[in-house]
Design an enzyme around this catalytic site. Structure first.
Site: not given
Length: 255
Positions: A13, A15, A63, A142, A155, A159
């Protein structure tokens, strides 16, 4: 500082907001950085910034939900930048919905990106670290994993999985000279936050609610997370493993 001289680091990730800031921070400290991202243009943009500043980096479209792409990207980093010393599992994606309004297809994508993708990265990179007797791994989870977050049930579960696997791998691989730690962002100014708040009835009101709830009075920035990630990825944290650090402006204050 040159904490990463002669070190090669992968940032997934890379970018995005946190990933890009992390890649730039590591490069500033002399790391050779493999920037992996599904968005190849975004990864190339970060690499261009690093090179303009005199650093070393290479971009790889990847990916992370596809094992073959992970293997190819890791091999590409090794060929261009050298053996991998540190891995930052940063890539993530989410939608903002109450759990009962989500559908299984959404679960599948969230789990594939946030959990399975990290598992692919770990499974490919760890054996090389074991063979060399050295490694630094940082999972970006997170605070949703630690305290829950309305509208982010799946999510949060993913995490939480990153926290749990970090602790397990920290135990399994301490004898190999490998440390595994976790950084947990709070609300941070990223494209992911933008996409999450788009699902709210009043995105601006939601962002302001986040800001008001943070004792330090602002949302996080990519650079805030990059500093913590760089610490865990460096030898300054050589005697720290299996730990979880919240970088949330005081929104959460877990012991």
């Amino acid at each position: 500082m040159q904490r990463f001289r002669d070190r090669t680091v992968i940032v997934t990730g890379g970018g995005g907001g946190i990933g890009g800031a992390t890649a730039r921070r590591l490069a500033q400290e002399s790391a050779r950085v493999g920037v992996l991202d599904l968005n190849h243009e975004a990864a190339e943009a970060v690499v261009a910034q690093i090179r303009e500043a005199g650093g070393q980096a290479a971009a790889f479209q990847c990916d992370i939900t596809e094992r073959a792409q992970v293997e190819a990207a890791v091999a590409g980093v090794q060929a261009q930048l050298g053996p991998i010393d540190a891995l930052v599992n940063n890539a993530g994606w989410d939608i903002f919905k109450p759990f009962v309004k989500t559908v299984p297809a959404e679960w599948d994508r969230i789990i594939a990106i946030n959990l399975v993708g990290a598992l692919h990265m770990l499974h490919v990179v760890l054996p090389q670290m074991v063979e060399r007797g050295y490694g630094r791994i940082v999972n970006v989870a997170s605070d949703a994993a630690r305290g829950g977050s309305s509208g982010e049930a799946v999510y949060s579960a993913c995490k939480g999985g990153l926290v749990s696997i970090a602790k397990t791998l920290a135990r399994e691989h301490a004898r190999h000279g490998i440390t595994v730690n976790v950084v947990c962002p709070g609300p941070t100014e990223t494209a992911l936050l933008d996409s999450v708040t788009e699902g709210a009835r009043d995105p601006a009101k939601l962002v302001e609610a986040f800001r008001s709830a943070i004792p330090l009075g602002r949302l996080g920035k990519g650079e805030d997370l990059a500093a913590a990630i760089a610490f865990f990825a460096s030898d300054d944290a050589g005697f720290v493993t299996g730990q979880v650090l919240s970088v949330s402006g005081g929104l959460t204050m877990h012991g």
